[in-house]
Design an enzyme around this catalytic site. Structure first.
Site, PDB file in Angstrom:
ATOM      1  N   ASP A   1       0.844  -1.196   0.000  1.00  0.00           N
ATOM      2  CA  ASP A   1       0.000   0.000   0.000  1.00  0.00           C
ATOM      3  C   ASP A   1       0.881   1.248   0.000  1.00  0.00           C
ATOM      4  O   ASP A   1       1.702   1.439   0.897  1.00  0.00           O
ATOM      5  CB  ASP A   1      -0.914  -0.023   1.230  1.00  0.00           C
ATOM      6  CG  ASP A   1      -1.990   1.047   1.158  1.00  0.00           C
ATOM      7  OD1 ASP A   1      -2.327   1.488   0.041  1.00  0.00           O
ATOM      8  OD2 ASP A   1      -2.494   1.444   2.228  1.00  0.00           O
TER       9      ASP A   1
ATOM     10  N   HIS B   1      -3.513  13.877   1.403  1.00  0.00           N
ATOM     11  CA  HIS B   1      -3.669  12.894   2.480  1.00  0.00           C
ATOM     12  C   HIS B   1      -2.429  12.885   3.380  1.00  0.00           C
ATOM     13  O   HIS B   1      -2.545  12.868   4.615  1.00  0.00           O
ATOM     14  CB  HIS B   1      -3.916  11.504   1.881  1.00  0.00           C
ATOM     15  CG  HIS B   1      -4.023  10.412   2.898  1.00  0.00           C
ATOM     16  ND1 HIS B   1      -5.063  10.335   3.794  1.00  0.00           N
ATOM     17  CD2 HIS B   1      -3.200   9.357   3.161  1.00  0.00           C
ATOM     18  CE1 HIS B   1      -4.895   9.266   4.569  1.00  0.00           C
ATOM     19  NE2 HIS B   1      -3.771   8.653   4.206  1.00  0.00           N
TER      20      HIS B   1
ATOM     21  N   GLU C   1     -10.565   3.906   4.012  1.00  0.00           N
ATOM     22  CA  GLU C   1      -9.643   4.692   3.193  1.00  0.00           C
ATOM     23  C   GLU C   1      -9.999   4.488   1.731  1.00  0.00           C
ATOM     24  O   GLU C   1      -9.979   3.360   1.232  1.00  0.00           O
ATOM     25  CB  GLU C   1      -8.177   4.282   3.436  1.00  0.00           C
ATOM     26  CG  GLU C   1      -7.620   4.866   4.731  1.00  0.00           C
ATOM     27  CD  GLU C   1      -6.125   4.693   4.911  1.00  0.00           C
ATOM     28  OE1 GLU C   1      -5.508   5.538   5.580  1.00  0.00           O
ATOM     29  OE2 GLU C   1      -5.559   3.713   4.379  1.00  0.00           O
TER      30      GLU C   1
ATOM     31  N   GLU D   1      -9.295   4.192  -1.807  1.00  0.00           N
ATOM     32  CA  GLU D   1      -8.099   3.907  -2.602  1.00  0.00           C
ATOM     33  C   GLU D   1      -8.487   3.201  -3.887  1.00  0.00           C
ATOM     34  O   GLU D   1      -9.600   2.684  -4.020  1.00  0.00           O
ATOM     35  CB  GLU D   1      -7.136   2.969  -1.843  1.00  0.00           C
ATOM     36  CG  GLU D   1      -6.658   3.507  -0.512  1.00  0.00           C
ATOM     37  CD  GLU D   1      -5.370   2.864  -0.020  1.00  0.00           C
ATOM     38  OE1 GLU D   1      -4.599   2.344  -0.859  1.00  0.00           O
ATOM     39  OE2 GLU D   1      -5.140   2.892   1.196  1.00  0.00           O
TER      40      GLU D   1
ATOM     41  N   ASP E   1      -9.037   0.371   2.223  1.00  0.00           N
ATOM     42  CA  ASP E   1      -8.035  -0.050   3.204  1.00  0.00           C
ATOM     43  C   ASP E   1      -8.558   0.338   4.594  1.00  0.00           C
ATOM     44  O   ASP E   1      -8.140   1.344   5.174  1.00  0.00           O
ATOM     45  CB  ASP E   1      -6.700   0.651   2.893  1.00  0.00           C
ATOM     46  CG  ASP E   1      -5.609   0.285   3.878  1.00  0.00           C
ATOM     47  OD1 ASP E   1      -5.696  -0.791   4.495  1.00  0.00           O
ATOM     48  OD2 ASP E   1      -4.664   1.086   4.035  1.00  0.00           O
TER      49      ASP E   1
ATOM     50  N   ARG F   1      -7.770   3.710  13.517  1.00  0.00           N
ATOM     51  CA  ARG F   1      -6.849   4.832  13.757  1.00  0.00           C
ATOM     52  C   ARG F   1      -6.240   4.800  15.148  1.00  0.00           C
ATOM     53  O   ARG F   1      -5.104   5.276  15.337  1.00  0.00           O
ATOM     54  CB  ARG F   1      -7.572   6.165  13.546  1.00  0.00           C
ATOM     55  CG  ARG F   1      -8.125   6.351  12.154  1.00  0.00           C
ATOM     56  CD  ARG F   1      -7.062   6.204  11.102  1.00  0.00           C
ATOM     57  NE  ARG F   1      -7.593   6.485   9.771  1.00  0.00           N
ATOM     58  CZ  ARG F   1      -6.881   6.338   8.659  1.00  0.00           C
ATOM     59  NH1 ARG F   1      -5.624   5.887   8.716  1.00  0.00           N
ATOM     60  NH2 ARG F   1      -7.409   6.609   7.496  1.00  0.00           N
TER      61      ARG F   1
ATOM     62  N   GLN G   1      -3.579   2.046  15.054  1.00  0.00           N
ATOM     63  CA  GLN G   1      -2.507   2.536  14.169  1.00  0.00           C
ATOM     64  C   GLN G   1      -1.618   3.579  14.862  1.00  0.00           C
ATOM     65  O   GLN G   1      -0.389   3.493  14.817  1.00  0.00           O
ATOM     66  CB  GLN G   1      -3.142   3.140  12.911  1.00  0.00           C
ATOM     67  CG  GLN G   1      -2.158   3.747  11.924  1.00  0.00           C
ATOM     68  CD  GLN G   1      -2.863   4.432  10.743  1.00  0.00           C
ATOM     69  OE1 GLN G   1      -4.077   4.364  10.605  1.00  0.00           O
ATOM     70  NE2 GLN G   1      -2.093   5.085   9.898  1.00  0.00           N
TER      71      GLN G   1
ATOM     72  N   LYS H   1      -4.347  -2.146  10.204  1.00  0.00           N
ATOM     73  CA  LYS H   1      -4.830  -2.212   8.828  1.00  0.00           C
ATOM     74  C   LYS H   1      -4.947  -3.633   8.281  1.00  0.00           C
ATOM     75  O   LYS H   1      -5.425  -3.819   7.169  1.00  0.00           O
ATOM     76  CB  LYS H   1      -3.895  -1.407   7.912  1.00  0.00           C
ATOM     77  CG  LYS H   1      -4.052   0.099   8.097  1.00  0.00           C
ATOM     78  CD  LYS H   1      -2.956   0.878   7.393  1.00  0.00           C
ATOM     79  CE  LYS H   1      -3.101   2.366   7.644  1.00  0.00           C
ATOM     80  NZ  LYS H   1      -4.099   3.012   6.786  1.00  0.00           N
TER      81      LYS H   1
ATOM     82  N   THR I   1      -9.268  -5.790   4.066  1.00  0.00           N
ATOM     83  CA  THR I   1      -9.107  -4.819   2.979  1.00  0.00           C
ATOM     84  C   THR I   1     -10.077  -5.273   1.897  1.00  0.00           C
ATOM     85  O   THR I   1     -10.043  -6.438   1.491  1.00  0.00           O
ATOM     86  CB  THR I   1      -7.660  -4.837   2.440  1.00  0.00           C
ATOM     87  OG1 THR I   1      -6.761  -4.592   3.530  1.00  0.00           O
ATOM     88  CG2 THR I   1      -7.447  -3.786   1.371  1.00  0.00           C
TER      89      THR I   1
ATOM     90  N   GLU J   1      -9.543  12.414   8.164  1.00  0.00           N
ATOM     91  CA  GLU J   1      -9.424  13.759   7.609  1.00  0.00           C
ATOM     92  C   GLU J   1     -10.765  14.494   7.611  1.00  0.00           C
ATOM     93  O   GLU J   1     -10.847  15.673   7.960  1.00  0.00           O
ATOM     94  CB  GLU J   1      -8.906  13.691   6.168  1.00  0.00           C
ATOM     95  CG  GLU J   1      -7.497  13.184   6.035  1.00  0.00           C
ATOM     96  CD  GLU J   1      -7.159  12.888   4.578  1.00  0.00           C
ATOM     97  OE1 GLU J   1      -6.791  13.811   3.855  1.00  0.00           O
ATOM     98  OE2 GLU J   1      -7.289  11.714   4.163  1.00  0.00           O
TER      99      GLU J   1
HETATM  100  O1  LIG Z   1       0.670   9.457   8.065  1.00  0.00           O
HETATM  101  C1  LIG Z   1       0.615   8.342   8.602  1.00  0.00           C
HETATM  102  O2  LIG Z   1       1.244   8.048   9.616  1.00  0.00           O
HETATM  103  C2  LIG Z   1      -0.236   7.261   8.054  1.00  0.00           C
HETATM  104  C3  LIG Z   1      -1.172   7.458   7.160  1.00  0.00           C
HETATM  105  C4  LIG Z   1      -2.003   6.341   6.657  1.00  0.00           C
HETATM  106  O3  LIG Z   1      -2.823   5.722   7.326  1.00  0.00           O
HETATM  107  C5  LIG Z   1      -1.738   6.062   5.294  1.00  0.00           C
HETATM  108  C6  LIG Z   1      -1.816   4.749   4.630  1.00  0.00           C
HETATM  109  O4  LIG Z   1      -2.335   3.656   4.898  1.00  0.00           O
HETATM  110  C7  LIG Z   1      -1.357   4.965   3.245  1.00  0.00           C
HETATM  111  C8  LIG Z   1      -2.419   5.662   2.472  1.00  0.00           C
HETATM  112  O5  LIG Z   1      -3.534   5.118   2.423  1.00  0.00           O
HETATM  113  O6  LIG Z   1      -2.160   6.712   1.871  1.00  0.00           O
HETATM  114 CA    CA Z   2      -3.968   2.977   3.022  1.00  0.00          CA
HETATM  115 MG    MG Z   3      -6.151  -2.737   5.018  1.00  0.00          MG
END
Ligand SMILES: O=C(O)/C=C/C(=O)CC(=O)CC(=O)O
Ligand code: CA
Ligand code: MG
Length: 420
Positions: free
Chosen positions: A131, A138, A204, A206, A238, A242, A245, A258, A262, A369
């Site tokens: 990914d 973003h 997400e 994508e 995806d 949060r 993560q 994650k 998916t 976001e």
């Molecule tokens: O900025 C970060 O720490 C992480 C961001 C994401 O969750 C991004 C990711 O999975 C990649 C994406 O979808 O752009």
């Molecule tokens: Ca992603």
């Molecule tokens: Mg995923």
């Protein structure tokens, strides 16, 4: 004159003869899986077309067993000459002026199955899933939320397409329920970390590239030849927890936040079908290193939309509208970068683009976001959301608008269910 099929296709359909996306389906629950292409409200069964000897071009007449498989990997491995030949054969077979299928009732009966009757499956056997993180908007928004507004975009971001290795085993087909993950979240003050169902479950928005022919270990793919290694695109969600993560990702990146699911859309739209919608990719400043500098830097104009159908409601609400053309790093740069160290890609590998956020708040690609980490709840037709609740369904759709037709991806959806 515009290409037209003998099959009636509604002008709003995502699947006119100009598209012909590939999927894998079962006509009856007990029947073996086989490849097909979507046309209007039907699936054309490619195992039937192959068995009838209708793939009679130079490449496919000796390889038509690639359509007698439970996934598309064998066809993907054949590469662009086979894909172009299949597209030409199928566009001819389905055209209004070609009698071979049009006037053969017995063959039509076997080969054309109503979409409403079939069960779609993940169309490829996915060995590896990666990914990327290729939308600047973003990256900037996530950086601001997770790390503060001082330097939201890391210094490496403008020099290379950042990515992490994802989890292929938990990739599921559109329509599969997603179990809310449990895990650890940030400790509050001096207490131990939170453990329980994720409280910040997100989608997400994508897309993902499906890899065709791979490369040998140790032999990178040239960026100007990378397009020949990409069969087509799907929509991809995806799903991201949060809270899990944000606590786990230092210093190795996403892991359990994650890997619990998916979702991909069932139809792979080929790069050949998307070619009329190619557009210039954004100008890159600073200029990329030579191995990432491509002669033609292409994006595609694909409108993307996300709807949420909140638990207990009849109707869904649009929460964002974005476009594939917001990506800074192109698909071909992603693929070239992935192999520059010698890493080998294989047919059926999946390369997620990263969340596709545009510049305006109405075009952000995830709830993190859109609600600014839960600080600004979204209102959805009488209810509000900071993050996803059990019973919420998230529905992606995407299409490119042609002159009198659409080249579309259908939908990519999933519903959140509570942990057992
Ligand atoms: O900025 C970060 O720490 C992480 C961001 C994401 O969750 C991004 C990711 O999975 C990649 C994406 O979808 O752009
Ligand atoms: Ca992603
Ligand atoms: Mg995923």
């Amino acid at each position: 004159m515009a290409l037209k099929s003998f099959i009636e296709v509604h002008p709003d359909s995502h699947f006119p003869i100009q598209n012909l996306p590939y999927g894998v389906f079962k006509p009856e629950p007990a029947s073996p899986a086989r490849p097909g292409v979507a046309i209007g409200d039907y699936v054309l069964d490619l195992s039937v077309v192959a068995s009838a000897g209708l793939f009679d071009g130079p490449v496919l007449k000796n390889n038509c067993d690639s359509f007698l498989q439970p996934n598309l990997n064998k066809f993907l491995a054949l590469g662009r000459p086979a894909w172009k030949e299949a597209r030409a054969t199928l566009q001819k077979l389905l055209s209004a002026t070609e009698p071979a299928l049009r006037d053969n009732a017995a063959l039509r009966q076997k080969a054309l199955v109503p979409l409403s009757k079939v069960k779609m499956l993940v169309p490829i056997s996915i060995g590896d899933y990666t990914d990327f993180f290729s939308s600047m908007h973003h990256a900037k928004n996530c950086g601001t939320i997770f790390r503060g507004p001082e330097n939201p975009i890391p210094a490496n971001w403008f020099h290379l397409p950042i990515a992490y290795h994802g989890r292929a085993s938990s990739i599921v087909i559109s329509g599969t329920d997603i179990v809310r993950p449990r895990g650890q979240g940030h400790p509050a003050g001096n207490s131990p970390p939170y453990f329980g169902p994720s409280l910040k479950l997100d989608f997400e928005l994508e897309m993902a590239a499906v890899v065709g022919p791979g490369n040998e270990l140790g032999k990178p793919v040239d960026v100007n030849e990378a397009a020949d290694h990409i069969f087509g695109l799907v929509l991809m969600n995806d799903w991201s927890a949060r809270d899990i993560q944000a606590w786990e990702y230092v210093p190795l990146g996403p892991f359990l936040g994650k890997s619990f699911g998916t979702t991909v859309s069932p139809w792979i739209v080929t790069l050949d079908a998307l070619e009329p919608f190619a557009c210039d990719a954004p100008k890159q400043n600073p200029p990329p290193l030579p191995y990432l500098a491509e002669k033609i830097s292409k994006n595609y104009d694909i409108s993307l939309e996300v709807q949420i159908k909140p638990a207990g409601q009849e109707n869904s609400s649009v929460v964002t509208r974005s476009n594939f053309n917001h990506l800074y790093w192109t698909l071909t740069q992603q693929l070239a970068h992935h192999t520059i160290n010698g890493c080998n890609l294989r047919p059926g590998d999946l390369l997620g683009t990263g969340t596709i956020s545009g510049p305006e708040p109405e075009s952000y690609g995830c709830l993190l976001e859109l609600t600014w980490n839960g600080q600004k709840p979204l209102s959805l037709n009488g209810t509000t959301r900071k993050f996803l609740e059990d019973g919420d369904e998230v529905i992606f759709s995407g299409y490119s608008k042609g002159n009198g037709y659409n080249v579309g991806f259908g939908t990519c959806s999933g519903k959140i269910i509570p942990p057992p």
